[in-house]
Design an enzyme around this catalytic site. Sequence first.
Site, PDB file in Angstrom:
ATOM      1  CB  SER A 249      20.940 -24.234 -31.116  1.00  0.00           C
ATOM      2  OG  SER A 249      21.372 -25.461 -30.285  1.00  0.00           O
TER       3      SER A 249
ATOM      4  CG  HIS B 256      19.297 -19.969 -31.263  1.00  0.00           C
ATOM      5  ND1 HIS B 256      20.291 -20.188 -32.460  1.00  0.00           N
ATOM      6  CD2 HIS B 256      20.149 -20.708 -30.156  1.00  0.00           C
ATOM      7  CE1 HIS B 256      21.289 -20.850 -31.915  1.00  0.00           C
ATOM      8  NE2 HIS B 256      21.192 -21.281 -30.775  1.00  0.00           N
TER       9      HIS B 256
ATOM     10  CD  GLU C  62      19.642 -18.305 -35.648  1.00  0.00           C
ATOM     11  OE1 GLU C  62      19.919 -18.265 -36.786  1.00  0.00           O
ATOM     12  OE2 GLU C  62      19.580 -19.205 -34.790  1.00  0.00           O
TER      13      GLU C  62
ATOM     14  CG  ASN D 178      23.766 -22.954 -34.943  1.00  0.00           C
ATOM     15  OD1 ASN D 178      24.691 -22.374 -34.584  1.00  0.00           O
ATOM     16  ND2 ASN D 178      22.963 -23.380 -34.015  1.00  0.00           N
TER      17      ASN D 178
END
Length: 116
Positions: A28, A49, A61, A99
Amino acid sequence: EDKKVKSDLFKKLDGICSEKTILATNTSSFFVKDFVGQISHPERFIGLHYFFHPAKNRLLEVIPHETTSTETIEKSLLAAKLHGKTSILVKDAPGFAVNRFFVPFLPINWEKNKLS
């Protein structure tokens, strides 16, 4: 995460895995492309991810880099589906997709972002 440890791991895996093996990083905080130089088949390298807690959180992801093959992307999306994940294909960019929106709302920023 430790970039050197991950780089060393991918270098070792590249030396022992089949040429057909897809290598993936769960990250991340690093660009996926940062690890491509460690392997001899960058077309079979991708980021996946998983979000905490991966056994409970369905979101995944899928992050290809510039030279990830279409076949690797398709196989990664299929693996996500078979694992019951809801996958989104995102660019190899800071914060990927989630994020980028989530980090500004972390507790350390709550005081600063409170409405008066």
